[in-house]
Design a protein around this motif. Structure first.
Motif, PDB file in Angstrom:
ATOM      1  N   TYR A 535       0.830  -1.204   0.000  1.00  0.00           N
ATOM      2  CA  TYR A 535       0.000   0.000   0.000  1.00  0.00           C
ATOM      3  C   TYR A 535       0.869   1.260   0.000  1.00  0.00           C
ATOM      4  CZ  TYR A 535      -2.984   3.778   1.596  1.00  0.00           C
ATOM      5  OH  TYR A 535      -3.631   4.988   1.695  1.00  0.00           O
ATOM      6  N   ILE A 536       1.867   1.286   0.898  1.00  0.00           N
ATOM      7  CA  ILE A 536       2.712   2.478   1.000  1.00  0.00           C
ATOM      8  C   ILE A 536       3.574   2.645  -0.250  1.00  0.00           C
ATOM      9  CG2 ILE A 536       4.548   3.598   2.344  1.00  0.00           C
ATOM     10  CD1 ILE A 536       3.508   2.077   4.800  1.00  0.00           C
ATOM     11  N   GLY A 537       3.981   1.527  -0.823  1.00  0.00           N
ATOM     12  CA  GLY A 537       4.853   1.581  -1.990  1.00  0.00           C
ATOM     13  C   GLY A 537       6.303   1.804  -1.618  1.00  0.00           C
ATOM     14  N   ALA A 538       6.672   1.459  -0.401  1.00  0.00           N
ATOM     15  CA  ALA A 538       8.056   1.651   0.053  1.00  0.00           C
ATOM     16  C   ALA A 538       8.320   0.727   1.222  1.00  0.00           C
ATOM     17  CB  ALA A 538       8.298   3.100   0.470  1.00  0.00           C
ATOM     18  N   THR A 539       9.572   0.278   1.337  1.00  0.00           N
ATOM     19  CA  THR A 539       9.976  -0.552   2.462  1.00  0.00           C
ATOM     20  C   THR A 539      10.358   0.333   3.641  1.00  0.00           C
ATOM     21  OG1 THR A 539      12.294  -0.575   1.806  1.00  0.00           O
ATOM     22  CG2 THR A 539      10.870  -2.293   0.870  1.00  0.00           C
ATOM     23  N   ALA A 540      10.602  -0.304   4.790  1.00  0.00           N
ATOM     24  CA  ALA A 540      11.027   0.451   5.967  1.00  0.00           C
ATOM     25  C   ALA A 540      12.326   1.189   5.702  1.00  0.00           C
ATOM     26  CB  ALA A 540      11.175  -0.496   7.159  1.00  0.00           C
ATOM     27  N   GLU A 541      13.240   0.550   4.989  1.00  0.00           N
ATOM     28  CA  GLU A 541      14.519   1.188   4.691  1.00  0.00           C
ATOM     29  C   GLU A 541      14.311   2.424   3.815  1.00  0.00           C
ATOM     30  OE1 GLU A 541      13.835  -1.977   4.397  1.00  0.00           O
ATOM     31  OE2 GLU A 541      15.034  -2.833   6.021  1.00  0.00           O
ATOM     32  N   GLU A 542      13.432   2.325   2.849  1.00  0.00           N
ATOM     33  CA  GLU A 542      13.171   3.464   1.959  1.00  0.00           C
ATOM     34  C   GLU A 542      12.497   4.598   2.717  1.00  0.00           C
ATOM     35  OE1 GLU A 542      12.635   1.076  -2.272  1.00  0.00           O
ATOM     36  OE2 GLU A 542      10.944   1.255  -0.893  1.00  0.00           O
ATOM     37  N   LEU A 543      11.589   4.250   3.663  1.00  0.00           N
ATOM     38  CA  LEU A 543      10.962   5.292   4.473  1.00  0.00           C
ATOM     39  C   LEU A 543      11.988   5.966   5.383  1.00  0.00           C
ATOM     40  CD1 LEU A 543       7.579   3.600   5.496  1.00  0.00           C
ATOM     41  CD2 LEU A 543       7.927   5.403   3.808  1.00  0.00           C
TER      42      LEU A 543
END
Length: 647
Positions: A535-543
């Motif tokens: 849903y977010i379109g990003a992993t924790a690392e990318e965030l």
């Protein structure tokens, strides 16, 4: 195996098995559970049989008992589950019949479900004195109830040999027995032979057991009335030698021996006959009790205790608790109820805590639906919310999703707490205090989950600081008064339907508790599940590359929601386990109104932000189905009072 699982799931399966196999499987499973660490506590928790002073008695020959219900020996004939059965609400336990040598069953136990009867191939099936003593020594300490050993001679013994056999067993059981039941009547003997055997064994028991160990005489249910009258007349003439009488539950039925509902009428007849001769004699009635109404009838007609056998098979393991509640309510009729707690004595603090949770939930919802983050969130991040939106357009909606579901859960908790306080703590109901205590401890402890990623939330800390004293003030009062609403008396269609409804709500409580625990663990470890990342379109690392403190902030939200959901689930679970009672209209409406905010917030926010992943929402769909089904099935049982004709 409470009634809500026994009547709905297990009874149909067990009734399809051979009766001996079903008994072995049931008791074996219960015994195995009770031997696990915490197993006995779990059994006790599922049933939650409170002790009340009004149920205590010393009519068992001077022995102090907590409940007027006894456990018949044939129920656990081989001693497989003593610790488990001890949690069901029994005041004493019968061991036996015990015979000098083993007496094999000789065939299957026939179950007649339509007539609610068990048919045994022999009347006195027994493992023999050696096996019984070894078993009871091994079981010593697994139950606190008094043990009454029912002692029976061998089938072919004459009266003299029978007296010697029973007297010998009294000698051997005195180290374990709190009392004995002398089962010496034999239809083959003359009246004088029986009297001689009975008096000899009573005298031997008196000498061997000493003071404080009661001696009861067993009256078979199919003993001819003229024989019983002779016994009663002789007792009156010579002075009572025994400490009371036990009316049996077995009737000859052709080549078999029947135990079941049909035993109620002859039990009542013999009870009336005993009371004509001796109004003060302690009497245990054992025949035909399959519903609380039947137990109440026997107590009203003079029984001091009722003993269960076939009723547990057909009604379920919750029968002793239901009987205790019915007898207690019957005993309290006409008594002036105690004055309810005043507002500031205790319940008012919990009521205010609930109101505070509702207000806090509404405020949290308004913030989450508008700005999403607060100024101190932005100060922690070192960034404005617009910067978060520019970095990833789905971050703020996702955070809104976490915070709105938390807000809905807070409102649900507040409704439950306020209602439990107003209707439960105010009336000093034990289950409501236990529910609030467990739920509150978990809820306040979950505050520390917010710190899992190093984020200190000052608003949550302030709320906890304000609400915790209220919680402590509310919990300082005792809560041990019995319910004043009439107890259920019948295992009728309404009650059976309610067992399905209770099963749905108990399952919902366990499911939500599991979900809350999982969400909390995920929140302080992985933070996201795969559907969240999609849903977010990003992993924790990318965030983290957008803002290094963004993931800790989201983790704080997730862990907080998980802790709140677990707290809410425990309050719901306690109500479903212990509070479901016929005519408790307030609780039904509390569960309905308390559950809706959580589901509305959860489904509403997912729809609003476009997070409609079916797998992600499947647990919520399942939980809502249990919620609706449970309340629909319980509606007629909990919202309609017990008919006046049954009170």
């Amino acid at each position: 195996m409470p009634d809500w699982s026994y009547r709905t799931l297990f009874r149909p399966l067990l009734f399809a098995m051979p009766s001996r196999t079903a008994r072995a499987v049931t008791l074996g499973a219960m015994g195995a559970l009770s031997r696990l660490p915490g197993g006995t506590l779990l059994i006790k928790t599922l049933g939650h049989m409170d002790r009340y002073r009004d149920l205590e008695s010393d009519r068992l020959g001077g022995l102090r008992t907590g409940y007027p219900v006894g456990l018949g020996g044939p129920v656990d004939a081989h001693g497989q589950a003593p610790a488990a059965l001890a949690q069901f609400g029994f005041g004493y336990v019968e061991v036996g019949p015990v015979t000098p040598e083993p007496i094999a069953g000789g065939g299957p136990i026939v179950l007649d479900a339509e007539r609610e009867e068990l048919h045994y191939p022999v009347r006195h099936e027994s493992d023999g004195i050696e096996a019984v003593l070894a078993r009871e020594r091994a079981n010593a300490g697994k139950r606190r109830q008094p043990l009454l050993f029912r002692l029976r001679h061998m089938p072919q013994s004459d009266s003299r040999r029978a007296a010697a056999e029973v007297s010998g067993m009294v000698e051997r059981t005195k180290e374990l027995a709190d009392g004995v039941i002398l089962d010496t009547f034999d239809e083959r003997w003359t009246e004088e032979e029986w009297f001689a055997a009975a008096e000899e064994t009573i005298g031997a028991a008196r000498r061997m057991l000493g003071e404080g160990a009661p001696v009861f005489v067993y009256v078979p249910l199919d003993m001819p009335d003229d024989r019983l009258e002779s016994l009663l007349a002789r007792r009156r003439e010579r002075g009572r030698l025994d400490d009371g009488l036990v009316i049996g539950d077995t009737i000859r039925a052709g080549d078999l021996y029947a135990v079941g509902r049909s035993g109620l009428a002859p039990t009542r007849r013999k009870l009336r006959l005993i009371r004509e001769y001796d109004a003060a004699c302690p009497v245990i009635a054992t025949g035909g009790v399959h519903e609380p109404a039947e137990a109440v009838t026997l107590v009203r007609e003079g029984a001091d205790y009722v003993q269960l056998h076939s009723g547990l098979v057909f009604a379920g393991p919750g029968l002793p608790k239901r009987i205790n509640e019915a007898i207690l309510h019957d005993a309290m009729r006409g008594k002036k109820p105690p004055e309810p707690e005043t507002f500031w004595q205790g319940w008012g603090w919990m009521f205010l805590l609930g109101i505070g949770m509702i207000v806090g939930g509404v405020i949290a919802f308004l913030i989450a639906a508008t700005t999403v983050v607060l100024p101190y969130d932005e100060a922690y991040l070192g960034a404005h919310r617009h910067e978060l939106h520019e970095g990833n357009g789905n971050v703020l909606p996702f955070m809104s999703h976490d915070r709105i579901t938390l807000a809905g859960t807070m409102v649900s908790i507040g409704i439950l707490y306020a209602q439990f306080a107003r209707h439960g703590l105010r009336r000093r109901l034990h289950w409501t205090k236990t529910a609030l205590l467990v739920s509150g401890i978990v809820g306040f402890s979950s505050f520390f989950l917010y710190l899992g990623y190093g984020y200190f939330d000052p608003l949550h800390a302030l709320a906890a600081a304000v609400l915790l004293p209220m919680f402590m003030l509310a919990m300082r009062r005792e809560a041990d008064d019995p319910p004043r609403t009439p107890a259920n008396l019948r295992s009728d269609r309404l009650w059976r339907r309610a067992q399905w409804g209770q099963l749905m709500l108990v399952s919902l409580g366990f499911a939500l508790a599991l979900g809350g625990g999982v969400i909390s663990i995920v929140g302080i470890t992985h933070v996201f599940v795969p559907q969240d990342i999609d849903y977010i379109g990003a992993t924790a690392e990318e965030l983290s590359r957008i803002n290094p403190r963004l993931v800790p902030l989201i983790a704080h939200d997730r862990a907080g929601f998980g802790g709140a959901l677990l707290s809410d689930a425990l309050a719901l679970l306690a109500a479903a386990l212990w509070g479901v009672r016929q005519g408790e209209r307030w609780l039904w409406w509390t569960l309905l109104v308390g559950g809706l905010p959580g589901f509305a917030a959860g489904f509403g926010v997912h729809a609003a932000i476009g997070y409609g992943d079916f797998v992600h929402l499947l647990p919520a769909y399942f939980a809502f189905a249990l919620f609706v089904a449970g309340l629909v099935l319980l509606y007629p049982y909990m919202t309609k009072p017990v008919p006046a004709s049954e009170e």
